[in-house]
Design a protein around this motif. Structure first.
Motif, PDB file in Angstrom:
ATOM      1  N   ALA A 414     -10.870   2.276 -23.908  1.00 27.17           N
ATOM      2  CA  ALA A 414      -9.984   2.213 -25.065  1.00 27.17           C
ATOM      3  C   ALA A 414      -8.683   2.969 -24.800  1.00 27.17           C
ATOM      4  CB  ALA A 414     -10.689   2.778 -26.292  1.00 27.17           C
ATOM      5  N   ALA A 415      -8.802   4.151 -24.190  1.00 26.79           N
ATOM      6  CA  ALA A 415      -7.603   4.932 -23.889  1.00 26.79           C
ATOM      7  C   ALA A 415      -6.721   4.200 -22.878  1.00 26.79           C
ATOM      8  CB  ALA A 415      -8.000   6.306 -23.338  1.00 26.79           C
ATOM      9  N   GLY A 416      -7.348   3.552 -21.901  1.00 27.70           N
ATOM     10  CA  GLY A 416      -6.574   2.781 -20.930  1.00 27.70           C
ATOM     11  C   GLY A 416      -5.856   1.612 -21.570  1.00 27.70           C
ATOM     12  N   THR A 417      -6.508   0.983 -22.551  1.00 27.70           N
ATOM     13  CA  THR A 417      -5.867  -0.126 -23.277  1.00 27.70           C
ATOM     14  C   THR A 417      -4.609   0.362 -23.984  1.00 27.70           C
ATOM     15  OG1 THR A 417      -7.979  -1.240 -23.596  1.00 27.70           O
ATOM     16  CG2 THR A 417      -6.195  -1.833 -25.091  1.00 27.70           C
ATOM     17  N   LEU A 418      -4.725   1.490 -24.691  1.00 34.37           N
ATOM     18  CA  LEU A 418      -3.559   2.047 -25.374  1.00 34.37           C
ATOM     19  C   LEU A 418      -2.465   2.424 -24.385  1.00 34.37           C
ATOM     20  CD1 LEU A 418      -5.068   4.292 -28.191  1.00 34.37           C
ATOM     21  CD2 LEU A 418      -3.572   2.310 -28.471  1.00 34.37           C
ATOM     22  N   ALA A 419      -2.861   2.930 -23.230  1.00 33.75           N
ATOM     23  CA  ALA A 419      -1.866   3.300 -22.224  1.00 33.75           C
ATOM     24  C   ALA A 419      -1.118   2.063 -21.727  1.00 33.75           C
ATOM     25  CB  ALA A 419      -2.556   4.011 -21.056  1.00 33.75           C
ATOM     26  N   LEU A 420      -1.814   0.939 -21.559  1.00 38.36           N
ATOM     27  CA  LEU A 420      -1.161  -0.301 -21.144  1.00 38.36           C
ATOM     28  C   LEU A 420      -0.136  -0.768 -22.185  1.00 38.36           C
ATOM     29  CD1 LEU A 420      -3.976  -2.537 -19.568  1.00 38.36           C
ATOM     30  CD2 LEU A 420      -1.907  -1.692 -18.452  1.00 38.36           C
ATOM     31  N   VAL A 421      -0.524  -0.689 -23.448  1.00 38.59           N
ATOM     32  CA  VAL A 421       0.392  -1.085 -24.527  1.00 38.59           C
ATOM     33  C   VAL A 421       1.626  -0.185 -24.515  1.00 38.59           C
ATOM     34  CG1 VAL A 421       0.669  -1.275 -27.019  1.00 38.59           C
ATOM     35  CG2 VAL A 421      -1.451  -2.028 -25.951  1.00 38.59           C
ATOM     36  N   ALA A 422       1.410   1.118 -24.369  1.00 40.18           N
ATOM     37  CA  ALA A 422       2.531   2.049 -24.341  1.00 40.18           C
ATOM     38  C   ALA A 422       3.435   1.794 -23.148  1.00 40.18           C
ATOM     39  CB  ALA A 422       2.007   3.487 -24.312  1.00 40.18           C
ATOM     40  N   LEU A 423       2.848   1.511 -21.994  1.00 41.55           N
ATOM     41  CA  LEU A 423       3.639   1.225 -20.797  1.00 41.55           C
ATOM     42  C   LEU A 423       4.485  -0.030 -20.996  1.00 41.55           C
ATOM     43  CD1 LEU A 423       4.290   1.922 -17.844  1.00 41.55           C
ATOM     44  CD2 LEU A 423       2.345   0.479 -17.169  1.00 41.55           C
ATOM     45  N   ALA A 424       3.888  -1.066 -21.596  1.00 39.68           N
ATOM     46  CA  ALA A 424       4.641  -2.291 -21.852  1.00 39.68           C
ATOM     47  C   ALA A 424       5.795  -2.023 -22.804  1.00 39.68           C
ATOM     48  CB  ALA A 424       3.711  -3.362 -22.435  1.00 39.68           C
ATOM     49  N   ALA A 425       5.552  -1.184 -23.819  1.00 40.82           N
ATOM     50  CA  ALA A 425       6.610  -0.879 -24.790  1.00 40.82           C
ATOM     51  C   ALA A 425       7.763  -0.123 -24.141  1.00 40.82           C
ATOM     52  CB  ALA A 425       6.027  -0.061 -25.943  1.00 40.82           C
ATOM     53  N   LEU A 426       7.431   0.736 -23.177  1.00 36.24           N
ATOM     54  CA  LEU A 426       8.467   1.561 -22.554  1.00 36.24           C
ATOM     55  C   LEU A 426       9.202   0.842 -21.424  1.00 36.24           C
ATOM     56  CD1 LEU A 426       6.562   4.974 -22.373  1.00 36.24           C
ATOM     57  CD2 LEU A 426       8.469   4.395 -23.897  1.00 36.24           C
ATOM     58  N   ALA A 427       8.479   0.037 -20.655  1.00 39.47           N
ATOM     59  CA  ALA A 427       9.052  -0.486 -19.410  1.00 39.47           C
ATOM     60  C   ALA A 427       9.485  -1.951 -19.481  1.00 39.47           C
ATOM     61  CB  ALA A 427       8.039  -0.306 -18.272  1.00 39.47           C
ATOM     62  N   ALA A 428       8.867  -2.737 -20.342  1.00 43.09           N
ATOM     63  CA  ALA A 428       9.140  -4.176 -20.322  1.00 43.09           C
ATOM     64  C   ALA A 428      10.451  -4.496 -21.025  1.00 43.09           C
ATOM     65  CB  ALA A 428       7.996  -4.929 -20.999  1.00 43.09           C
ATOM     66  N   PRO A 429      11.132  -5.554 -20.605  1.00 38.46           N
ATOM     67  CA  PRO A 429      12.354  -5.980 -21.290  1.00 38.46           C
ATOM     68  C   PRO A 429      12.011  -6.545 -22.657  1.00 38.46           C
ATOM     69  CG  PRO A 429      11.723  -7.595 -19.635  1.00 38.46           C
ATOM     70  CD  PRO A 429      10.809  -6.430 -19.459  1.00 38.46           C
ATOM     71  N   PRO A 430      12.992  -6.594 -23.570  1.00 38.30           N
ATOM     72  CA  PRO A 430      12.728  -7.149 -24.901  1.00 38.30           C
ATOM     73  C   PRO A 430      12.245  -8.596 -24.801  1.00 38.30           C
ATOM     74  CG  PRO A 430      14.875  -6.062 -24.823  1.00 38.30           C
ATOM     75  CD  PRO A 430      14.385  -6.152 -23.421  1.00 38.30           C
ATOM     76  N   LEU A 431      11.328  -8.949 -25.682  1.00 43.53           N
ATOM     77  CA  LEU A 431      10.828 -10.321 -25.741  1.00 43.53           C
ATOM     78  C   LEU A 431      11.698 -11.103 -26.712  1.00 43.53           C
ATOM     79  CD1 LEU A 431       8.854 -12.582 -25.171  1.00 43.53           C
ATOM     80  CD2 LEU A 431       7.290 -11.570 -26.836  1.00 43.53           C
ATOM     81  N   ARG A 432      12.478 -12.026 -26.163  1.00 38.20           N
ATOM     82  CA  ARG A 432      13.356 -12.846 -26.997  1.00 38.20           C
ATOM     83  C   ARG A 432      13.071 -14.312 -26.733  1.00 38.20           C
ATOM     84  NH1 ARG A 432      18.920  -9.300 -26.207  1.00 38.20           N
ATOM     85  NH2 ARG A 432      18.553  -7.888 -27.968  1.00 38.20           N
ATOM     86  N   LEU A 433      13.419 -15.138 -27.695  1.00 39.57           N
ATOM     87  CA  LEU A 433      13.187 -16.565 -27.528  1.00 39.57           C
ATOM     88  C   LEU A 433      13.916 -17.079 -26.297  1.00 39.57           C
ATOM     89  CD1 LEU A 433      13.225 -17.967 -31.157  1.00 39.57           C
ATOM     90  CD2 LEU A 433      11.383 -16.926 -29.863  1.00 39.57           C
ATOM     91  N   GLY A 434      13.418 -18.195 -25.764  1.00 43.16           N
ATOM     92  CA  GLY A 434      13.775 -18.586 -24.404  1.00 43.16           C
ATOM     93  C   GLY A 434      15.094 -19.271 -24.214  1.00 43.16           C
TER      94      GLY A 434
END
Length: 828
Positions: A414-434
């Motif tokens: 569960a903690a690893g799942t939350l860490a993945l979500v946090a990493l995506a929020a911090l590192a991934a580019p904004p999700l915008r329509l294509g």
């Protein structure tokens, strides 16, 4: 489990979903297709279901399950008949509410929706707990399976309404058919109830200490909130690649429900009470990861869509809808499976009497769904955007998993799942329509996620700007400014002395800006998307800063709702280019809507409906024309321009005969305050207007005899127009214009006081337009040379030949360019 229960729950789920779809249609006509109007109806519907779940939990302990279930189903059928009796009076009620003070108007609308929908939705919400009470003994796995059957019915209801029922039976007929099915289910349940004893009821009266545990209720609410918020976000994310037709909306909804069915069915097999918290924790961790996966998949949707289109070679609606279904499943299936698995597990976690637990968990789940749907549309999308919203909904089940998981590996997961979500929020580019994948190197100037749509402004390498909605269609731009301005000028020039104009649809503001160039005119504009008005600031050079012009007033509202509640009248009402295949748009082309607009015309006023010929099949164009001529006694058909890759036509309706005084028109065309604006779009003298005339109402009525009009009850355009979305562009554009050309009036244009352009010249210019759409440059030039021979001094022809000469010169064809240039110059 009684064998009849699953099929009865299947039918019950189908009609419940059908009612949701039908009520959404009905109330959109009253409150508009705005995000707020939709939210009111959604909240009323789900609040009733939540109340019904709680009521069902109480009633299940007091009466036999099947007898109660039969009574509830029969009650729903009866309340639908009452609703149909009230239905014709609802518009008057909506008008009365609009007269209330602004501070109380919104609350009054909410109260009306809740008052009308409360009883049928509450009875609907109580049906599943009542059915569970018919089980021989408390049985959470069996209750979970009944939930799956009920949800599977929802899949069938979504597909039946979206693809068959409304198109075949009409809205009222579909209501009646659903009520008849409900009555049939009630009759079967009553018959079965006579042969049962009170064992089930007695079993339900013996609660245990863990009955509907507070933790399970709280988790059910969380699950409902996450599920409905995700559905809002998935629908928006898919809007960039789907047609957004009634079919694609039904497919997305069916895909979500299908995932819920599969997840519930698989989970119910292992949901014997008591369910360990660790298993529930694992389910929430799975939901968090699956939601994160849908977030990642949405990044790939534009390229996946393009690859599927290339692989399948879309040329028919069937192939296109198959691709849309595949894309919907790609995004929603995994998280929907996880969502569906949670309800049976929560039933097992709650323990105790199955009917009570079912009712209370359904009530909590539905109440959470209200919060999730409203929060997704009005909080997550505007504040966090599409990507941020999905990451937030992934984090919530991750937190639940961490709180439920025992120490050890499960807690680490569960903690690893939350860490993945946090990493995506911090590192991934904004999700915008294509838009990037679709329009290449265009720069993004403006992007805003709103409750109802995503609006953006893009610019190409030459600085040309486009206002785009949901990455799917354009509301105008720099390269279309001539047509957008002509959309205002043509109907205003047909009116002898326009003082007030109403524009239904504002977009870039270019059309409204052209309108206020007419001296003394005041203009009202109605735009359903507030984000589009914010984006219109990027088009101030084209629209003249119209939103700040004191002679222009712009309101954010649905066109239908605005007219329904308005008390003013206008000289010209201009109805914009509403995209034919989007869900709900058919109501803006209906006879009911046109008659509503006609009631708001001043004496001698004109109603102008612009038609996007490049987006209409010929048969759909016929239907719109048949509807329009059934709504106005006097009708004419005009073109906007003869040299456009996106040909537009205007249906103009009035109470009085439509004739134009050529001398008065000439005076307006040469008015120093107006002439520069008109000449910029090619209107120099009355003949430049006259060549755009096609035909009158008598010819159009003859051409559409026997064609059924579009009505609110039978919005046929909504079901036929999506075929044009998947048709090749060249075929679509040419077919509708060819239909128009075949209706050309042999008589001259209705300009009194001079020799108006006759049939030969107008037919030749239409031939040139068809050649342009077919990509036949030589034939287009030949047609313009023929038109030049007929009328060598007409500015429309001369200016076009000059433009063609410049294009030929740029392409290296200097001989033809010089010949055309010399020909035009020789007649000066």
């Amino acid at each position: 489990m009684p064998r009849a229960l699953p099929p009865m729950l299947l039918v019950s789920g189908a009609v419940a979903l059908a009612y949701e779809v039908l009520w959404a249609r009905d109330w959109a006509l009253l409150y508009g297709s705005t995000a707020t109007g939709t939210a009111v109806v959604l909240a009323a519907y789900f609040a009733g279901l939540a109340a019904g779940g709680a009521l069902g939990a109480r009633l299940a302990a007091a009466r036999r399950g099947l007898a109660l279930y039969a009574a509830l189903e029969g009650g729903v059928a009866a309340t639908i008949l009452v609703y149909l009796a009230l239905r014709p009076h609802l518009p008057a009620a909506a008008v009365a509410l609009a007269a209330a003070a602004p501070a109380t108007r919104g609350a009054a609308r909410v109260l009306l929706a809740f008052a009308v929908l409360a009883l049928p939705t509450t009875l609907l919400g109580a049906t599943l707990p009542a059915a569970v009470a018919a089980l021989p003994a408390p049985d959470p796995p069996a209750a979970g399976r009944l939930y799956a059957w009920n949800t599977l019915g929802g899949v069938l209801g979504a597909l039946a309404c979206g693809f068959v029922a409304v198109r075949a039976l009409g809205v009222r007929g579909t209501f009646l058919a659903a009520a008849a099915l409900e009555a049939a289910v009630a009759a079967v349940a009553f018959a079965l109830a006579r042969g049962t004893n009170g064992a089930a009821a007695r079993a339900e009266r013996a609660p245990t200490a863990g009955d509907a545990a507070p933790l399970a209720v709280a988790l059910a609410a969380l699950t409902g909130a996450v599920g409905l918020a995700d559905e809002v976000l998935w629908t928006r994310g898919l809007a960039g690649v789907l047609s957004n037709s009634v079919y694609s909306i039904a497919l997305v909804l069916a895909a979500v429900l299908l995932g819920l069915v599969g997840g519930a069915w698989l989970s119910a097999r292992r949901a014997d009470a008591p369910v360990p918290r660790a298993r529930v924790a694992a389910a929430y961790a799975t939901l968090a990861l699956a939601t994160l996966g849908s977030w990642a998949a949405l990044h790939a949707v534009p390229s996946a869509s393009g690859a599927l289109v290339r692989a399948v070679g879309v040329a028919t609606p069937g192939a296109g809808l198959a691709i849309e279904a595949a894309l919907a499943l790609l995004i929603v299936l995994a998280p929907a499976l996880a969502l569906g698995a949670l309800f049976p597990l929560l039933l097992g976690l709650a323990g105790g009497a199955a009917a009570r637990a079912t009712g209370r968990l359904l009530a909590a789940n539905t109440a959470g769904g209200i919060a999730g749907a409203l929060g997704g549309a009005f909080v997550l999308l505007p504040r966090l955007g599409l990507g941020g919203g999905l990451l937030a909904t992934a984090a919530l089940p991750g937190v639940a998993a961490l709180g439920l998981a025992p120490r050890g590996r499960r807690a680490a997961l569960a903690a690893g799942t939350l860490a993945l979500v946090a990493l995506a929020a911090l590192a991934a580019p904004p999700l915008r329509l294509g838009w990037q994948g679709r329009w290449g190197a265009e720069r993004l100037l403006f992007y805003r996620d709103g409750p109802a749509a995503t609006v953006m402004v893009t610019a190409d390498a030459r600085g040309g700007k486009r206002l785009r909605v949901n990455a799917q269609y354009s509301l105008g731009g720099s390269d279309g400014v001539l047509l957008e301005r002509r959309e205002a000028h043509l109907p205003l020039l047909l009116h002898p002395a326009p003082a007030r104009l109403l524009a239904l649809g504002v977009g870039t503001g270019d059309t409204l800006g052209a309108a206020v160039a007419h001296p003394g005119l005041t203009a009202d504009g109605v735009e359903v998307l507030p984000e589009a008005l914010a984006a219109a600031a990027y088009f101030e050079p084209e629209n003249g800063g119209v939103l700040a012009n004191p002679r222009a007033r712009v309101v954010v509202d649905d066109a239908r709702t605005f007219l329904l509640t308005a008390t003013e009248r206008w000289d010209v009402i201009l109805s914009d280019l509403f995209l034919p295949w989007t869900a709900g748009t058919a109501y803006l082309y209906s006879r009911d809507f046109y008659r509503l607009g006609r009631a708001h015309l001043r004496p001698g006023g004109l109603y102008c409906q612009w038609l996007p010929l490049h987006q209409l099949a010929a048969s759909d164009l016929e239907a719109v024309v048949a509807t329009f001529v059934a709504s106005f006694p006097e009708v004419q058909l005009w073109l906007a321009y003869h040299r456009a890759a996106t040909p537009l036509a205007a249906l103009v309706g009035s109470e009085t005969p439509l004739r134009v005084d050529a001398h008065a028109l000439a005076a307006r065309l040469h008015d120093p305050a107006l002439a520069p604006t008109l000449q910029a779009v090619g209107f120099y003298d009355p003949d430049d207007l006259g060549v755009l005339y096609v035909t009158d109402g008598a010819h159009l009525r003859a051409a559409t005899a026997g064609v059924a009009p579009i009505t609110d009850d039978r919005p046929r355009l909504e079901f036929t127009a999506p075929a044009a979305y998947f048709a090749p562009d060249a075929h679509r554009r040419g077919a509708a214009l060819a239909w128009v050309a075949a209706r050309l009036d042999p008589r001259p244009a209705p300009l009194d006081g001079e020799d108006a352009p006759g049939f030969p010249l107008r037919a030749t210019l239409l031939r040139a337009q068809l050649a342009l759409l077919a990509g036949d440059g030589p034939d287009e030039l030949a047609a313009y040379l023929d038109a030049f021979a007929l009328e060598p001094r007409l500015a429309t022809v001369r200016n076009t030949l000059t433009a063609i000469a410049a294009e030929r010169a740029a392409a290296g064809d200097l001989t033809v360019a010089a010949r055309v240039t010399d020909l035009v110059a020789g007649t000066r």
